[in-house]
Enzyme design. Structure first.
Site, PDB file in Angstrom:
ATOM      1  N   LYS A  89       0.833  -1.213   0.000  1.00 48.68           N
ATOM      2  CA  LYS A  89       0.000   0.000   0.000  1.00 48.68           C
ATOM      3  C   LYS A  89       0.865   1.259   0.000  1.00 48.68           C
ATOM      4  O   LYS A  89       0.587   2.213  -0.731  1.00 48.68           O
ATOM      5  CB  LYS A  89      -0.926   0.008   1.218  1.00 48.68           C
ATOM      6  CG  LYS A  89      -1.988  -1.076   1.142  1.00 48.68           C
ATOM      7  CD  LYS A  89      -2.929  -1.004   2.312  1.00 48.68           C
ATOM      8  CE  LYS A  89      -4.004  -2.086   2.176  1.00 48.68           C
ATOM      9  NZ  LYS A  89      -4.926  -2.119   3.280  1.00 48.68           N
ATOM     10  N   ASP A 130      -5.936   4.710  13.034  1.00 51.85           N
ATOM     11  CA  ASP A 130      -6.966   3.670  13.002  1.00 51.85           C
ATOM     12  C   ASP A 130      -8.268   4.253  13.561  1.00 51.85           C
ATOM     13  O   ASP A 130      -8.243   4.913  14.617  1.00 51.85           O
ATOM     14  CB  ASP A 130      -6.490   2.481  13.864  1.00 51.85           C
ATOM     15  CG  ASP A 130      -7.378   1.263  13.702  1.00 51.85           C
ATOM     16  OD1 ASP A 130      -8.612   1.414  13.551  1.00 51.85           O
ATOM     17  OD2 ASP A 130      -6.835   0.151  13.728  1.00 51.85           O
ATOM     18  N   VAL A 188     -12.521   9.573   4.101  1.00 49.51           N
ATOM     19  CA  VAL A 188     -12.887   8.515   3.145  1.00 49.51           C
ATOM     20  C   VAL A 188     -12.906   7.140   3.817  1.00 49.51           C
ATOM     21  O   VAL A 188     -13.686   6.269   3.433  1.00 49.51           O
ATOM     22  CB  VAL A 188     -11.869   8.508   1.958  1.00 49.51           C
ATOM     23  CG1 VAL A 188     -12.256   7.461   0.922  1.00 49.51           C
ATOM     24  CG2 VAL A 188     -11.778   9.888   1.303  1.00 49.51           C
ATOM     25  N   THR A 196     -13.372   3.788   5.987  1.00 49.79           N
ATOM     26  CA  THR A 196     -14.447   3.126   6.730  1.00 49.79           C
ATOM     27  C   THR A 196     -14.018   1.692   7.014  1.00 49.79           C
ATOM     28  O   THR A 196     -13.386   1.071   6.161  1.00 49.79           O
ATOM     29  CB  THR A 196     -15.777   3.159   5.936  1.00 49.79           C
ATOM     30  OG1 THR A 196     -16.851   3.234   6.851  1.00 49.79           O
ATOM     31  CG2 THR A 196     -15.979   1.970   5.033  1.00 49.79           C
ATOM     32  N   LYS A 216     -22.952   3.532   7.860  1.00 46.41           N
ATOM     33  CA  LYS A 216     -22.883   4.675   6.934  1.00 46.41           C
ATOM     34  C   LYS A 216     -24.032   5.652   7.193  1.00 46.41           C
ATOM     35  O   LYS A 216     -23.877   6.865   7.068  1.00 46.41           O
ATOM     36  CB  LYS A 216     -22.907   4.200   5.465  1.00 46.41           C
ATOM     37  CG  LYS A 216     -21.692   3.421   5.016  1.00 46.41           C
ATOM     38  CD  LYS A 216     -20.354   4.111   5.227  1.00 46.41           C
ATOM     39  CE  LYS A 216     -20.067   5.278   4.317  1.00 46.41           C
ATOM     40  NZ  LYS A 216     -18.686   5.809   4.509  1.00 46.41           N
ATOM     41  N   GLY A 262     -22.988   6.675  -5.162  1.00 41.39           N
ATOM     42  CA  GLY A 262     -23.562   5.421  -5.652  1.00 41.39           C
ATOM     43  C   GLY A 262     -22.499   4.344  -5.687  1.00 41.39           C
ATOM     44  O   GLY A 262     -21.357   4.558  -5.256  1.00 41.39           O
ATOM     45  N   VAL A 270     -19.540   2.516  -6.885  1.00 43.99           N
ATOM     46  CA  VAL A 270     -18.449   3.127  -7.654  1.00 43.99           C
ATOM     47  C   VAL A 270     -17.707   2.059  -8.452  1.00 43.99           C
ATOM     48  O   VAL A 270     -17.305   1.023  -7.913  1.00 43.99           O
ATOM     49  CB  VAL A 270     -17.443   3.825  -6.704  1.00 43.99           C
ATOM     50  CG1 VAL A 270     -16.402   4.586  -7.511  1.00 43.99           C
ATOM     51  CG2 VAL A 270     -18.165   4.770  -5.738  1.00 43.99           C
TER      52      VAL A 270
HETATM   53  N1  LIG Z   1     -16.778   1.834  -3.464  1.00 50.48           N
HETATM   54  C1  LIG Z   1     -18.057   2.182  -3.412  1.00 50.48           C
HETATM   55  O1  LIG Z   1     -18.894   1.726  -4.217  1.00 50.48           O
HETATM   56  C2  LIG Z   1     -18.513   3.184  -2.404  1.00 50.48           C
HETATM   57  C3  LIG Z   1     -19.794   3.757  -2.567  1.00 50.48           C
HETATM   58  C4  LIG Z   1     -20.221   4.707  -1.652  1.00 50.48           C
HETATM   59  C5  LIG Z   1     -19.409   5.079  -0.596  1.00 50.48           C
HETATM   60  N2  LIG Z   1     -18.190   4.481  -0.450  1.00 50.48           N
HETATM   61  C6  LIG Z   1     -17.368   4.912   0.670  1.00 50.48           C
HETATM   62  O2  LIG Z   1     -16.102   5.281   0.188  1.00 50.48           O
HETATM   63  C7  LIG Z   1     -15.130   5.039   1.186  1.00 50.48           C
HETATM   64  C8  LIG Z   1     -13.971   4.259   0.588  1.00 50.48           C
HETATM   65  O3  LIG Z   1     -14.453   3.044   0.070  1.00 50.48           O
HETATM   66  P1  LIG Z   1     -13.605   2.182  -0.974  1.00 50.48           P
HETATM   67  O4  LIG Z   1     -14.563   1.606  -1.933  1.00 50.48           O
HETATM   68  O5  LIG Z   1     -12.456   2.955  -1.446  1.00 50.48           O
HETATM   69  O6  LIG Z   1     -13.145   0.969  -0.031  1.00 50.48           O
HETATM   70  P2  LIG Z   1     -11.699   0.385   0.286  1.00 50.48           P
HETATM   71  O7  LIG Z   1     -10.866   0.301  -0.913  1.00 50.48           O
HETATM   72  O8  LIG Z   1     -11.940  -0.883   1.041  1.00 50.48           O
HETATM   73  O9  LIG Z   1     -11.100   1.472   1.270  1.00 50.48           O
HETATM   74  C9  LIG Z   1     -11.452   1.528   2.598  1.00 50.48           C
HETATM   75  C10 LIG Z   1     -10.379   2.315   3.317  1.00 50.48           C
HETATM   76  O10 LIG Z   1     -10.752   2.403   4.680  1.00 50.48           O
HETATM   77  C11 LIG Z   1      -9.600   2.136   5.453  1.00 50.48           C
HETATM   78  N3  LIG Z   1      -9.944   1.501   6.724  1.00 50.48           N
HETATM   79  C12 LIG Z   1     -10.583   0.333   6.948  1.00 50.48           C
HETATM   80  N4  LIG Z   1     -10.705   0.108   8.258  1.00 50.48           N
HETATM   81  C13 LIG Z   1     -10.131   1.168   8.876  1.00 50.48           C
HETATM   82  C14 LIG Z   1      -9.917   1.510  10.229  1.00 50.48           C
HETATM   83  N5  LIG Z   1     -10.313   0.730  11.228  1.00 50.48           N
HETATM   84  N6  LIG Z   1      -9.270   2.672  10.497  1.00 50.48           N
HETATM   85  C15 LIG Z   1      -8.828   3.479   9.508  1.00 50.48           C
HETATM   86  N7  LIG Z   1      -8.982   3.190   8.203  1.00 50.48           N
HETATM   87  C16 LIG Z   1      -9.630   2.067   7.904  1.00 50.48           C
HETATM   88  C17 LIG Z   1      -8.729   1.205   4.649  1.00 50.48           C
HETATM   89  O11 LIG Z   1      -7.423   1.513   5.098  1.00 50.48           O
HETATM   90  P3  LIG Z   1      -6.161   0.563   5.128  1.00 50.48           P
HETATM   91  O12 LIG Z   1      -5.548   0.763   3.791  1.00 50.48           O
HETATM   92  O13 LIG Z   1      -5.359   1.063   6.251  1.00 50.48           O
HETATM   93  O14 LIG Z   1      -6.641  -0.855   5.285  1.00 50.48           O
HETATM   94  C18 LIG Z   1      -9.011   1.657   3.230  1.00 50.48           C
HETATM   95  O15 LIG Z   1      -8.100   2.624   2.825  1.00 50.48           O
HETATM   96  C19 LIG Z   1     -15.837   4.335   2.338  1.00 50.48           C
HETATM   97  O16 LIG Z   1     -16.178   5.287   3.303  1.00 50.48           O
HETATM   98  C20 LIG Z   1     -17.091   3.798   1.684  1.00 50.48           C
HETATM   99  O17 LIG Z   1     -18.144   3.666   2.588  1.00 50.48           O
HETATM  100  C21 LIG Z   1     -17.719   3.542  -1.321  1.00 50.48           C
END
Ligand SMILES: NC(=O)c1ccc[n+]([C@@H]2O[C@H](COP(=O)([O-])OP(=O)(O)OC[C@H]3O[C@@H](n4cnc5c(N)ncnc54)[C@H](OP(=O)(O)O)[C@@H]3O)[C@@H](O)[C@H]2O)c1
Length: 347
Positions: free
Chosen positions: A48, A68, A88, A90, A179, A207, A209
Site C-alpha cells: 500500500k 486507526d 474517506v 471506513t 454509513k 452510488g 463506484v
Molecule cells: N466503493 C463504493 O462503491 C462506495 C460507494 C459509496 C461510498 N463508499 C465509501 O467510500 C469510502 C472508501 O471506500 P472504498 O470503496 O475505497 O473501499 P476500500 O478500498 O476498502 O477502502 C477503505 C479504506 O478504509 C480504510 N480503513 C478500513 N478500516 C479502517 C480503520 N479501522 N481505520 C482506519 N482506516 C480504515 C482502509 O485503510 P487501510 O488501507 O489502512 O486498510 C481503506 O483505505 C468508504 O467510506 C465507503 O463507505 C464507497
C-alpha cells in the site's frame, strides 16, 4: 477526465488513503498541486505504501500518517494545519481487541472525533465525508416496510433502519447502519454553525463506484459490478441487496467520484448533503448490458430477470451547484471489465 485541473496548493488530509477511492483521489489531488496528508492503518504494509509513494508528485507533496478509526484520536496529527479534510476511510471488517463490539459504533465515534479534530484545528475550512447512497434508501418508512418505494430517490431520503430487507446479511446490515448513522452524526455536529467554528461540512453520498484504478488488486465495489459475470455469489447477493434497498442501483464512475470530491473542496462555500451518481439501473439492466456487449462471457438466464421499479433518480443538487458528470453508467461497466482483464480476473 481531469476536472477543475487549475493548480491549487491547498494542504489536505485524506483518511483511508490506500483504498480504492482514497488512492484515486490522492492521485488527482497531487496532480493539481495539493500537499496531501494521507492516513493508513499500517505504514509497514509495503504494497500500500509503495503504491502511494509511486504517484506523481508524491516525493515532494505526500506525507503518510498511521491512524486507526478504532483509536480515532490518532487522526489529529494528520488533520493539523490542513485546509480541507476528506474523510474517506471506513472499516469494512470489525477488528477485535478494542473497546467496540462492532464496526458501527467505531465508525460513528470516529466520525465524531474526526469532525471535532477538524473544528479544533482552526485551519480546516471544510470537512468532506465520503458517504454512501446506502444511507439514502427511498423505501417508505412505514411500520412493516410493505408500502414500497417513494417516487424519487433524492437527498431527502434516509434509510429506515428498522426494516428487514431481502438479501440482507450481517455484513450489509452493519455497513448500512454504520454509513447512515455516521453521516447523520457528521451533519448534526454542524447543524449549529457556531459548534463548528465556521467550518463547513459536506456529505457526498456516492452510488456504487466502478472503473479502473492503479491499485493492483480487485476492490469490493468493482467485484459487485462484475458479479453477474464472475458468479461470485457473495458479491451478487450484495448487488441484489442494493436493488432491494434502493429500488435500483445508483452508479457512478470512480473518476466522477474523485472529481466531485475535488469540486466540493473548490467551492467558495458549500455545505450539506449531496447524492453522487450518474445512472440508476436495475440488476437485470446491468446483466443485459453485459450479455449484449460482451457475448464471450456467459450471463445466467435468471440474472436477466428482476423487478422493474418506477422510482426515478431525483437528485440534482450537485448539478445545480455546477458539477458535470462525464462517465455514463455503461462506461462504468466497460471500465470494470477493463480493470478485471488487466488483473486477469476475466480473459
Ligand atoms: N466503493 C463504493 O462503491 C462506495 C460507494 C459509496 C461510498 N463508499 C465509501 O467510500 C469510502 C472508501 O471506500 P472504498 O470503496 O475505497 O473501499 P476500500 O478500498 O476498502 O477502502 C477503505 C479504506 O478504509 C480504510 N480503513 C478500513 N478500516 C479502517 C480503520 N479501522 N481505520 C482506519 N482506516 C480504515 C482502509 O485503510 P487501510 O488501507 O489502512 O486498510 C481503506 O483505505 C468508504 O467510506 C465507503 O463507505 C464507497
Amino acid at each position: 477526465m481531469e476536472k477543475g485541473s487549475s493548480n491549487s496548493n491547498y494542504k489536505v488530509c485524506v483518511t483511508g488513503g490506500a483504498g480504492y477511492i482514497g488512492s484515486s483521489l490522492i492521485k488527482k489531488l497531487l496532480n493539481q498541486g495539493c500537499f496531501v496528508h494521507a492516513t493508513l492503518r499500517n505504514l509497514n504494509d509495503h504494497s500500500k505504501v509503495q503504491h502511494l509513494k509511486g504517484l506523481n508528485g508524491a516525493e515532494e507533496r505526500l506525507k503518510l500518517f498511521e491512524a486507526d478509526m478504532y483509536k480515532a484520536e490518532e487522526f489529529e496529527p494528520a488533520i493539523q494545519g490542513c485546509d480541507f479534510v476528506f474523510h474517506v476511510a471506513t472499516p469494512m471488517m470489525h477488528t477485535e481487541g478494542h473497546k467496540y463490539d462492532n464496526r458501527v459504533d467505531a465508525t460513528i465515534d470516529a466520525a465524531r472525533s474526526i469532525a471535532a479534530a477538524c473544528s479544533r484545528s482552526g485551519t480546516v475550512k471544510r470537512l468532506i465525508y465520503t458517504a454512501s447512497v446506502m444511507a439514502a434508501s427511498p423505501l417508505k418508512d412505514d411500520i412493516d416496510g410493505r408500502s414500497g418505494f417513494k417516487e424519487f430517490m433524492d437527498e431527502t431520503c434516509w434509510t429506515p433502519l428498522n426494516l428487514s430487507i431481502a438479501y440482507q446479511n450481517n455484513f450489509l446490515e452493519e455497513y448500512t447502519r454504520a454509513k447512515t448513522l455516521s453521516e447523520k452524526e457528521i451533519l448534526s455536529s454542524f447543524d449549529n454553525s457556531s459548534s463548528g467554528g465556521g467550518m463547513e461540512v459536506v456529505t457526498l453520498a456516492c452510488g456504487l463506484v466502478g472503473g479502473e484504478n492503479t491499485i493492483p488488486c480487485m476492490t469490493g465495489s468493482v467485484a459487485v459490478f462484475l458479479s453477474p459475470l464472475t458468479n461470485d455469489d457473495f458479491a451478487y447477493n450484495s448487488l441484489k441487496f442494493l436493488e432491494e434497498l434502493l429500488a435500483k442501483i445508483p452508479i457512478v464512475h470512480i473518476e466522477d467520484v474523485c472529481n466531485a470530491h475535488i469540486f466540493c473542496m473548490k467551492q467558495v462555500s458549500m455545505s450539506g448533503r449531496f447524492l453522487c451518481a450518474n445512472g440508476y439501473a436495475s440488476t437485470a439492466d446491468i446483466a443485459s448490458y453485459y450479455q449484449k456487449k460482451y457475448p464471450q462471457y456467459s450471463v445466467k438466464k435468471e440474472y436477466l430477470e428482476g423487478p422493474k421499479r418506477e422510482t426515478k433518480w431525483g437528485s440534482s443538487l450537485l448539478a445545480e451547484k455546477g458539477f458535470e458528470y462525464e462517465g455514463h453508467w455503461n462506461l462504468v461497466l466497460d471500465d470494470c471489465i477493463g480493470f478485471a482483464r488487466k488483473l486477469e480476473i476475466l480473459s
